[in-house]
Design a protein around this motif. Structure first.
Motif, PDB file in Angstrom:
ATOM      1  N   MET A   1       0.795  -1.198  -0.133  1.00  0.00           N
ATOM      2  CA  MET A   1      -0.123  -0.043   0.115  1.00  0.00           C
ATOM      3  C   MET A   1       0.934   1.440  -0.050  1.00  0.00           C
ATOM      4  N   LYS A   2       0.470   2.198  -0.813  1.00  0.00           N
ATOM      5  CA  LYS A   2       1.600   3.293  -0.881  1.00  0.00           C
ATOM      6  C   LYS A   2       1.207   4.370   0.441  1.00  0.00           C
ATOM      7  N   THR A   3       2.331   4.891   0.524  1.00  0.00           N
ATOM      8  CA  THR A   3       2.397   5.776   1.635  1.00  0.00           C
ATOM      9  C   THR A   3       2.699   7.384   1.366  1.00  0.00           C
ATOM     10  N   MET A   4       2.616   8.258   2.481  1.00  0.00           N
ATOM     11  CA  MET A   4       3.028   9.357   2.265  1.00  0.00           C
ATOM     12  C   MET A   4       3.624   9.795   3.521  1.00  0.00           C
ATOM     13  N   GLN A   5       4.025  11.134   3.722  1.00  0.00           N
ATOM     14  CA  GLN A   5       4.879  11.650   4.867  1.00  0.00           C
ATOM     15  C   GLN A   5       3.823  12.540   5.474  1.00  0.00           C
ATOM     16  N   VAL A   6       3.525  12.439   6.911  1.00  0.00           N
ATOM     17  CA  VAL A   6       2.821  13.561   7.512  1.00  0.00           C
ATOM     18  C   VAL A   6       3.506  14.160   8.461  1.00  0.00           C
ATOM     19  N   ASN A   7       3.295  15.375   8.722  1.00  0.00           N
ATOM     20  CA  ASN A   7       4.091  16.173   9.618  1.00  0.00           C
ATOM     21  C   ASN A   7       2.787  17.180  10.249  1.00  0.00           C
ATOM     22  N   VAL A   8       3.055  16.796  11.832  1.00  0.00           N
ATOM     23  CA  VAL A   8       2.027  18.094  12.350  1.00  0.00           C
ATOM     24  C   VAL A   8       2.889  18.509  13.300  1.00  0.00           C
ATOM     25  N   VAL A   9       2.690  19.825  12.962  1.00  0.00           N
ATOM     26  CA  VAL A   9       3.752  20.982  13.692  1.00  0.00           C
ATOM     27  C   VAL A   9       2.979  21.945  14.577  1.00  0.00           C
ATOM     28  N   THR A  10       3.429  22.347  15.648  1.00  0.00           N
ATOM     29  CA  THR A  10       2.996  23.666  16.410  1.00  0.00           C
ATOM     30  C   THR A  10       3.988  24.756  16.421  1.00  0.00           C
ATOM     31  N   PRO A  11       3.799  25.916  17.019  1.00  0.00           N
ATOM     32  CA  PRO A  11       4.776  26.643  17.236  1.00  0.00           C
ATOM     33  C   PRO A  11       5.763  26.408  18.408  1.00  0.00           C
ATOM     34  N   ASP A  12       5.386  25.374  19.056  1.00  0.00           N
ATOM     35  CA  ASP A  12       6.559  24.650  20.114  1.00  0.00           C
ATOM     36  C   ASP A  12       7.170  23.532  19.475  1.00  0.00           C
ATOM     37  N   GLY A  13       6.952  22.998  18.278  1.00  0.00           N
ATOM     38  CA  GLY A  13       7.650  22.009  17.492  1.00  0.00           C
ATOM     39  C   GLY A  13       6.819  20.768  16.861  1.00  0.00           C
ATOM     40  N   SER A  14       7.611  19.851  16.650  1.00  0.00           N
ATOM     41  CA  SER A  14       6.885  18.698  15.987  1.00  0.00           C
ATOM     42  C   SER A  14       5.986  17.939  16.957  1.00  0.00           C
ATOM     43  N   VAL A  15       4.924  17.488  16.639  1.00  0.00           N
ATOM     44  CA  VAL A  15       4.070  16.744  17.510  1.00  0.00           C
ATOM     45  C   VAL A  15       3.962  15.404  16.715  1.00  0.00           C
ATOM     46  N   TYR A  16       3.850  15.110  15.391  1.00  0.00           N
ATOM     47  CA  TYR A  16       4.048  13.790  14.667  1.00  0.00           C
ATOM     48  C   TYR A  16       4.558  13.714  13.530  1.00  0.00           C
ATOM     49  N   ASP A  17       5.428  13.014  13.099  1.00  0.00           N
ATOM     50  CA  ASP A  17       6.199  12.725  11.820  1.00  0.00           C
ATOM     51  C   ASP A  17       6.521  11.295  11.236  1.00  0.00           C
ATOM     52  N   GLY A  18       5.749  11.306  10.411  1.00  0.00           N
ATOM     53  CA  GLY A  18       5.851   9.433  10.006  1.00  0.00           C
ATOM     54  C   GLY A  18       5.192   9.371   8.743  1.00  0.00           C
ATOM     55  N   GLU A  19       5.447   8.146   7.886  1.00  0.00           N
ATOM     56  CA  GLU A  19       5.034   7.493   6.895  1.00  0.00           C
ATOM     57  C   GLU A  19       3.570   6.986   7.148  1.00  0.00           C
ATOM     58  N   VAL A  20       2.649   7.344   6.505  1.00  0.00           N
ATOM     59  CA  VAL A  20       1.249   6.827   6.735  1.00  0.00           C
ATOM     60  C   VAL A  20       0.548   6.421   5.486  1.00  0.00           C
ATOM     61  N   ASN A  21      -0.615   5.813   5.641  1.00  0.00           N
ATOM     62  CA  ASN A  21      -1.531   5.453   4.378  1.00  0.00           C
ATOM     63  C   ASN A  21      -2.457   6.486   4.160  1.00  0.00           C
ATOM     64  N   MET A  22      -2.985   7.030   5.175  1.00  0.00           N
ATOM     65  CA  MET A  22      -4.202   7.954   5.191  1.00  0.00           C
ATOM     66  C   MET A  22      -4.147   8.849   6.360  1.00  0.00           C
ATOM     67  N   VAL A  23      -4.818  10.259   5.681  1.00  0.00           N
ATOM     68  CA  VAL A  23      -5.040  11.140   7.123  1.00  0.00           C
ATOM     69  C   VAL A  23      -6.279  11.622   6.879  1.00  0.00           C
ATOM     70  N   SER A  24      -7.020  11.845   7.721  1.00  0.00           N
ATOM     71  CA  SER A  24      -8.491  12.590   7.988  1.00  0.00           C
ATOM     72  C   SER A  24      -8.422  13.704   8.974  1.00  0.00           C
ATOM     73  N   VAL A  25      -8.888  14.813   8.414  1.00  0.00           N
ATOM     74  CA  VAL A  25      -8.944  15.951   9.134  1.00  0.00           C
ATOM     75  C   VAL A  25     -10.412  16.576   9.222  1.00  0.00           C
ATOM     76  N   LYS A  26     -10.562  17.466  10.155  1.00  0.00           N
ATOM     77  CA  LYS A  26     -11.929  18.141   9.900  1.00  0.00           C
ATOM     78  C   LYS A  26     -11.384  19.731   9.727  1.00  0.00           C
ATOM     79  N   THR A  27     -11.907  20.073   8.536  1.00  0.00           N
ATOM     80  CA  THR A  27     -11.715  21.362   7.902  1.00  0.00           C
ATOM     81  C   THR A  27     -12.843  22.526   8.530  1.00  0.00           C
ATOM     82  N   THR A  28     -12.797  23.564   8.024  1.00  0.00           N
ATOM     83  CA  THR A  28     -13.882  24.803   8.378  1.00  0.00           C
ATOM     84  C   THR A  28     -14.928  24.219   7.248  1.00  0.00           C
ATOM     85  N   GLU A  29     -14.710  23.453   6.442  1.00  0.00           N
ATOM     86  CA  GLU A  29     -16.106  22.867   5.594  1.00  0.00           C
ATOM     87  C   GLU A  29     -16.342  21.757   5.623  1.00  0.00           C
ATOM     88  N   GLY A  30     -15.903  21.016   6.685  1.00  0.00           N
ATOM     89  CA  GLY A  30     -16.410  19.613   6.891  1.00  0.00           C
ATOM     90  C   GLY A  30     -15.081  18.594   6.893  1.00  0.00           C
TER      91      GLY A  30
END
Length: 134
Positions: A1-30
């Motif tokens: 299965m294909k993967t992609m790099q996901v980075n979650v960063v805040t002003p305080d630094g990195s919270v998550y960094d890794g190769e994943v298959n999928m990411v789901s988020v809640k945007t202002t539109e859904g």
């Protein structure tokens, strides 16, 4: 299965960094799901859990607003704040939820900042959802 790099960063630094298959988020539109080779995209995020799927495992991250940038095989989440479940104090989050709910109830009769109390409540609920204490 294909993967992609996901980075979650805040002003305080990195919270998550890794190769994943999928990411789901809640945007202002859904809700939005991103798979490898997604078209480029930049979108604002709402307060809500980010679901990161790697193989058969799902990792949750409590994200409190920010932006997501999607490139072909890379997703960068620039969050105002973000926490992994292991970093969340469930008792503290419950107390924050109760405090925010009281402020919302009082806002109806007093001149308390309703939107500030509402945001505090959403952040507390988000943390509780991520630690599974909903």
């Amino acid at each position: 299965m294909k993967t992609m790099q996901v980075n979650v960063v805040t002003p305080d630094g990195s919270v998550y960094d890794g190769e994943v298959n999928m990411v789901s988020v809640k945007t202002t539109e859904g809700e939005l799901g991103i798979l490898p080779n997604h078209l480029p995209l930049v979108t604002p995020l709402s307060i809500g859990p980010v679901r990161i799927k790697k193989d058969s495992q799902v990792q949750l991250v409590a994200v409190n607003g920010g932006f997501m940038e999607v490139r072909r095989d890379e997703v960068n989440i620039l969050a105002e704040s973000a926490e992994l479940p292991s970093d969340i104090d469930e008792a503290r989050a419950r107390a924050a939820k109760e405090r925010a709910q009281r402020r919302l109830d009082e806002a109806k009769k007093d001149n308390i900042d309703f939107s500030r109390a509402e945001l505090a409540l959403k952040r507390a609920i988000n943390r509780l959802e991520v630690v599974g204490g909903k």
